[in-house]
Design a protein around this motif. Structure first.
Motif, PDB file in Angstrom:
ATOM      1  N   GLY A   1      33.250  90.191  79.906  1.00 49.44           N
ATOM      2  CA  GLY A   1      33.689  89.962  78.657  1.00 49.44           C
ATOM      3  C   GLY A   1      32.316  90.114  77.922  1.00 49.44           C
ATOM      4  N   ALA A   2      32.078  89.137  76.940  1.00 47.77           N
ATOM      5  CA  ALA A   2      30.850  89.322  75.998  1.00 47.77           C
ATOM      6  C   ALA A   2      29.658  89.887  76.643  1.00 47.77           C
ATOM      7  CB  ALA A   2      30.506  88.022  75.408  1.00 47.77           C
ATOM      8  N   ASN A   3      29.080  90.927  76.142  1.00 46.96           N
ATOM      9  CA  ASN A   3      28.007  91.553  76.505  1.00 46.96           C
ATOM     10  C   ASN A   3      26.698  91.384  75.710  1.00 46.96           C
ATOM     11  OD1 ASN A   3      28.371  94.466  78.510  1.00 46.96           O
ATOM     12  ND2 ASN A   3      26.375  93.486  77.903  1.00 46.96           N
ATOM     13  N   TRP A   4      26.788  91.535  74.369  1.00 39.58           N
ATOM     14  CA  TRP A   4      25.710  91.342  73.571  1.00 39.58           C
ATOM     15  C   TRP A   4      25.464  90.126  72.935  1.00 39.58           C
ATOM     16  CZ3 TRP A   4      28.389  95.865  74.421  1.00 39.58           C
ATOM     17  CH2 TRP A   4      27.647  97.077  74.865  1.00 39.58           C
ATOM     18  N   LEU A   5      24.199  89.892  72.364  1.00 38.41           N
ATOM     19  CA  LEU A   5      24.130  88.774  71.483  1.00 38.41           C
ATOM     20  C   LEU A   5      24.078  89.643  70.043  1.00 38.41           C
ATOM     21  CD1 LEU A   5      21.268  86.853  73.455  1.00 38.41           C
ATOM     22  CD2 LEU A   5      23.308  85.947  72.562  1.00 38.41           C
TER      23      LEU A   5
ATOM     24  N   VAL B   1      29.352  93.812  64.953  1.00 32.22           N
ATOM     25  CA  VAL B   1      28.889  95.059  65.923  1.00 32.22           C
ATOM     26  C   VAL B   1      27.628  95.751  65.174  1.00 32.22           C
ATOM     27  CG1 VAL B   1      29.168  97.139  67.096  1.00 32.22           C
ATOM     28  CG2 VAL B   1      30.605  95.198  67.453  1.00 32.22           C
ATOM     29  N   GLY B   2      26.501  95.907  65.699  1.00 31.34           N
ATOM     30  CA  GLY B   2      25.501  96.943  65.053  1.00 31.34           C
ATOM     31  C   GLY B   2      24.736  96.092  64.216  1.00 31.34           C
ATOM     32  N   GLU B   3      24.451  94.838  64.377  1.00 27.72           N
ATOM     33  CA  GLU B   3      23.670  93.980  63.362  1.00 27.72           C
ATOM     34  C   GLU B   3      22.441  93.419  64.443  1.00 27.72           C
ATOM     35  OE1 GLU B   3      25.383  91.375  60.708  1.00 27.72           O
ATOM     36  OE2 GLU B   3      26.990  92.678  60.714  1.00 27.72           O
ATOM     37  N   GLY B   4      21.838  94.422  64.981  1.00 25.45           N
ATOM     38  CA  GLY B   4      20.631  93.948  65.893  1.00 25.45           C
ATOM     39  C   GLY B   4      21.076  93.710  67.240  1.00 25.45           C
ATOM     40  N   ASP B   5      22.146  94.027  67.950  1.00 23.26           N
ATOM     41  CA  ASP B   5      22.646  93.683  69.086  1.00 23.26           C
ATOM     42  C   ASP B   5      21.639  93.868  70.164  1.00 23.26           C
ATOM     43  OD1 ASP B   5      24.517  94.784  67.045  1.00 23.26           O
ATOM     44  OD2 ASP B   5      26.041  94.293  68.385  1.00 23.26           O
ATOM     45  N   ARG B   6      21.591  93.072  70.872  1.00 22.49           N
ATOM     46  CA  ARG B   6      20.759  92.744  72.370  1.00 22.49           C
ATOM     47  C   ARG B   6      21.671  92.580  73.519  1.00 22.49           C
ATOM     48  NH1 ARG B   6      14.655  91.029  70.523  1.00 22.49           N
ATOM     49  NH2 ARG B   6      14.952  91.811  68.293  1.00 22.49           N
ATOM     50  N   TRP B   7      21.748  93.056  74.449  1.00 20.96           N
ATOM     51  CA  TRP B   7      22.226  92.491  75.718  1.00 20.96           C
ATOM     52  C   TRP B   7      21.350  91.735  76.778  1.00 20.96           C
ATOM     53  CZ3 TRP B   7      21.095  94.705  80.803  1.00 20.96           C
ATOM     54  CH2 TRP B   7      20.621  96.040  80.437  1.00 20.96           C
TER      55      TRP B   7
ATOM     56  N   THR C   1      30.397  85.393  70.533  1.00 18.56           N
ATOM     57  CA  THR C   1      30.006  84.005  71.077  1.00 18.56           C
ATOM     58  C   THR C   1      29.435  82.943  70.232  1.00 18.56           C
ATOM     59  OG1 THR C   1      28.086  85.207  71.879  1.00 18.56           O
ATOM     60  CG2 THR C   1      29.920  85.066  73.510  1.00 18.56           C
ATOM     61  N   HIS C   2      28.451  83.507  69.304  1.00 17.40           N
ATOM     62  CA  HIS C   2      27.959  82.644  68.570  1.00 17.40           C
ATOM     63  C   HIS C   2      28.747  81.785  67.396  1.00 17.40           C
ATOM     64  CE1 HIS C   2      27.248  86.355  66.323  1.00 17.40           C
ATOM     65  NE2 HIS C   2      26.641  85.892  65.470  1.00 17.40           N
ATOM     66  N   GLY C   3      29.801  82.869  67.121  1.00 17.56           N
ATOM     67  CA  GLY C   3      30.818  82.302  66.098  1.00 17.56           C
ATOM     68  C   GLY C   3      31.421  81.164  66.785  1.00 17.56           C
ATOM     69  N   ALA C   4      31.822  81.292  68.005  1.00 15.55           N
ATOM     70  CA  ALA C   4      32.639  80.386  68.848  1.00 15.55           C
ATOM     71  C   ALA C   4      31.594  79.002  68.873  1.00 15.55           C
ATOM     72  CB  ALA C   4      33.013  80.886  70.253  1.00 15.55           C
ATOM     73  N   TYR C   5      30.651  79.144  69.335  1.00 18.27           N
ATOM     74  CA  TYR C   5      29.390  78.234  69.468  1.00 18.27           C
ATOM     75  C   TYR C   5      29.367  77.047  68.178  1.00 18.27           C
ATOM     76  CZ  TYR C   5      24.873  76.042  70.427  1.00 18.27           C
ATOM     77  OH  TYR C   5      23.717  75.189  70.554  1.00 18.27           O
ATOM     78  N   GLU C   6      29.185  77.985  67.170  1.00 14.66           N
ATOM     79  CA  GLU C   6      29.154  77.126  65.923  1.00 14.66           C
ATOM     80  C   GLU C   6      30.181  76.488  65.646  1.00 14.66           C
ATOM     81  OE1 GLU C   6      28.040  80.015  62.514  1.00 14.66           O
ATOM     82  OE2 GLU C   6      26.298  80.337  63.503  1.00 14.66           O
TER      83      GLU C   6
ATOM     84  N   ARG D   1      18.536  82.422  69.864  1.00 17.39           N
ATOM     85  CA  ARG D   1      17.479  81.599  69.929  1.00 17.39           C
ATOM     86  C   ARG D   1      17.371  80.587  71.325  1.00 17.39           C
ATOM     87  NH1 ARG D   1      17.573  84.098  66.141  1.00 17.39           N
ATOM     88  NH2 ARG D   1      16.608  85.293  67.667  1.00 17.39           N
ATOM     89  N   LEU D   2      18.692  80.188  71.812  1.00 22.52           N
ATOM     90  CA  LEU D   2      18.739  79.562  73.021  1.00 22.52           C
ATOM     91  C   LEU D   2      18.250  80.303  74.123  1.00 22.52           C
ATOM     92  CD1 LEU D   2      19.673  77.123  74.640  1.00 22.52           C
ATOM     93  CD2 LEU D   2      21.942  77.947  74.610  1.00 22.52           C
ATOM     94  N   ALA D   3      18.922  81.484  74.028  1.00 25.72           N
ATOM     95  CA  ALA D   3      18.565  82.463  75.075  1.00 25.72           C
ATOM     96  C   ALA D   3      16.834  82.684  75.266  1.00 25.72           C
ATOM     97  CB  ALA D   3      18.835  83.992  74.987  1.00 25.72           C
ATOM     98  N   GLU D   4      16.225  82.905  73.900  1.00 27.68           N
ATOM     99  CA  GLU D   4      14.764  82.922  73.821  1.00 27.68           C
ATOM    100  C   GLU D   4      14.121  81.766  74.740  1.00 27.68           C
ATOM    101  OE1 GLU D   4      14.070  83.725  69.880  1.00 27.68           O
ATOM    102  OE2 GLU D   4      14.598  85.728  70.071  1.00 27.68           O
ATOM    103  N   SER D   5      14.781  80.709  74.269  1.00 31.92           N
ATOM    104  CA  SER D   5      14.009  79.439  74.870  1.00 31.92           C
ATOM    105  C   SER D   5      14.125  79.385  76.195  1.00 31.92           C
ATOM    106  CB  SER D   5      14.699  78.260  74.073  1.00 31.92           C
ATOM    107  OG  SER D   5      16.067  77.877  74.630  1.00 31.92           O
TER     108      SER D   5
END
Ligand SMILES: Cc1cc2nc3c(=O)[nH]c(=O)nc-3n(C[C@H](O)[C@H](O)[C@H](O)COP(=O)(O)OP(=O)(O)OC[C@H]3O[C@@H](n4cnc5c(N)ncnc54)[C@H](O)[C@@H]3O)c2cc1C
Length: 418
Positions: free
Chosen positions: A132-136, A244-250, A61-66, A146-150
């Motif tokens: 669909g997409a589950n993890w950040l 996948v596997g680089e600090g993923d959080r749902w 998702t963040h690749g799509a966003y960028e 960062r957006l989710a945190e804000s």
């Protein structure tokens, strides 16, 4: 063991005409350069964005966003005052938001009757989950995180390196890290044009010091599950991309609050499939199902298989480099279930993440314990492999029952943690 399903939801990404698969992948004749070629402007009025165009963050998702942001900057820098955007997923919404912020008149046409694209939420038993997409993913370097945190969205970490294997014990896997290093080294050394199957066949002819079963399990877990693509098609050198596997959080409650936030204030027309895009000297003209839209430029975020299937006719045709890229990229099939139970019947595990191999090589499922969401025993399952055709037959209730049966059987057979 008494197992009572109280609610469920099932994805159908492969049958969805606006997805035609799960996420983009590089086929045996392709390379990350095809992602760059697909995302390059096609003249000064048309650009394809979307997850597939990101050379290093594809399928996320963040690749799509960028990529949406990059396409918006391109259109605004060219001075286009009216821009049409095809698709209201993360790429389309990012592009539309950035253009709106720069004072550009933006209209988004979305084929489905909802926004979000492959970030699709479902209310299952009174709580929001993702189909669909589950993890950040790549959490520390992820603009959406960062957006989710804000926005104060609660997130839960998943350690993908620490699964609990449910079902039959892992055969002969004495040095899993060494085995994984060997897999990566063999893929990196594969010649251009080789598929994963080619590498696997050579390795299985001389597997020592590992067993063929351990090698197959690793390939299932790392590649089949991560792609859902036939290994005879997937590029050995480039098919195993980072993510996948680089600090993923749902996100507890699902991706939808992020999607809604990005769509706020954007002019999105739902149920508007674009069938045709004409690019002329004076502007672009979109058409579909009796409606038309004129603009100075267009940003297209439809997924690769949708474009490759010719769902949109481009006049003039897309440039040769774009068409070549589309023929070398593709998508696999990974489907999801959300299962909510009356009682918990599976063992708690520190990572909240489980794997079930089988019934045959290439068929497996991964499970996220999402009970933390609202306290109701919940599993979110991901399935890939050739068995999906039979597993996903029938209605959603039948699929959910079958999926629950697979976990129940594996739990009964015992556990074998690594
Ligand atoms: C099962 C599954 C699990 C996933 N898990 C993760 C994960 O955990 N983390 C992660 O980061 N990513 C994950 N992904 C990938 C992620 O969902 C995508 O990379 C991302 O959502 C893609 O965004 P996008 O904007 O490029 O495309 P999309 O979200 O597909 O948006 C494109 C939009 O275009 C619309 N469209 C298509 N054709 C037309 C047309 N002709 N006219 C008008 N509109 C059209 C579509 O309806 C869609 O809304 C997962 C995907 C799936 C399927």
């Amino acid at each position: 063991m008494s197992i009572k399903l109280v609610a469920s939801a099932v994805s159908r990404w492969a049958d969805d005409p606006w997805a035609r698969g799960s996420w983009s992948l590089i086929g045996r004749h392709g390379s990350p350069q095809d992602r760059v070629a697909l995302g390059a402007p096609a003249g000064s009025r048309l650009r394809i964005a979307g997850e597939a165009t990101h050379p290093t963050r594809a399928g996320m998702t963040h690749g799509a966003y960028e990529q949406g942001l990059a396409a918006a900057a391109w259109a605004a820098d060219l001075g286009h005052a009216r821009v049409a955007v095809v698709g209201a997923g993360f790429a389309g919404l990012a592009a539309a938001g950035a253009l709106t912020a720069r004072g550009v008149d933006v209209r988004v046409w979305e084929a489905r009757d909802r926004i979000g694209g492959r970030a699709a939420g479902a209310e299952v038993g009174g709580f929001g989950f993702d189909l669909g997409a589950n993890w950040l993913q790549q959490y520390d370097d992820n603009a959406l995180a960062r957006l989710a945190e804000s926005l104060g969205l609660p997130v839960v970490a998943t350690d993908f390196t620490d699964p609990l294997e449910l079902g039959s014990p892992v055969p002969g896997e004495t040095d899993p890290e060494g085995l994984e290093r060997e897999l990566r080294a063999r893929l990196a050394a594969a010649p251009e044009g080789a598929a994963i199957d080619d590498v696997l066949a050579a390795w299985l002819r001389d597997p020592a010091p590992w067993t063929p079963a351990a090698i197959r399990r690793l390939v299932d877990a790392e590649i089949v599950m991560d792609s859902g693509a036939p290994l005879s098609w997937l590029s050995a050198r480039h098919g195993f991309e980072p993510g996948v596997g680089e600090g993923d959080r749902w996100i507890v409650g699902g991706y939808q609050r992020l999607v809604q936030h990005l769509a706020d204030g954007i002019d999105v027309r739902l149920g508007r499939p674009v069938r045709e895009i004409r690019v002329g000297d004076d502007g672009v003209r979109l058409a579909g199902d009796g409606a038309t839209l004129e603009a100075d430029a267009v940003i297209v975020t439809a997924p690769v298989p949708v474009l490759a299937a010719g769902a949109i006719t481009f006049t003039p045709p897309l440039p040769g480099a774009h068409r070549t890229a589309l023929s070398r990229l593709g998508a696999g099939r990974v489907e999801k279930v959300v299962l909510r139970f009356e009682q918990r019947f599976w063992p708690p595990y520190r990572s909240g993440y489980y794997r079930i191999h089988g019934p045959e090589a290439g068929c497996m499922s991964e499970w996220l314990d999402a009970t933390a969401a609202d306290g109701v025993p919940t599993l979110v399952g991901l399935f890939a492999g050739p068995w999906l055709d039979t597993l996903w037959a029938g209605d959603d209730a039948a699929v959910a029952r079958r999926a629950a049966g697979i976990v129940a059987e594996a739990v009964t057979a015992g556990t074998a943690g690594r």
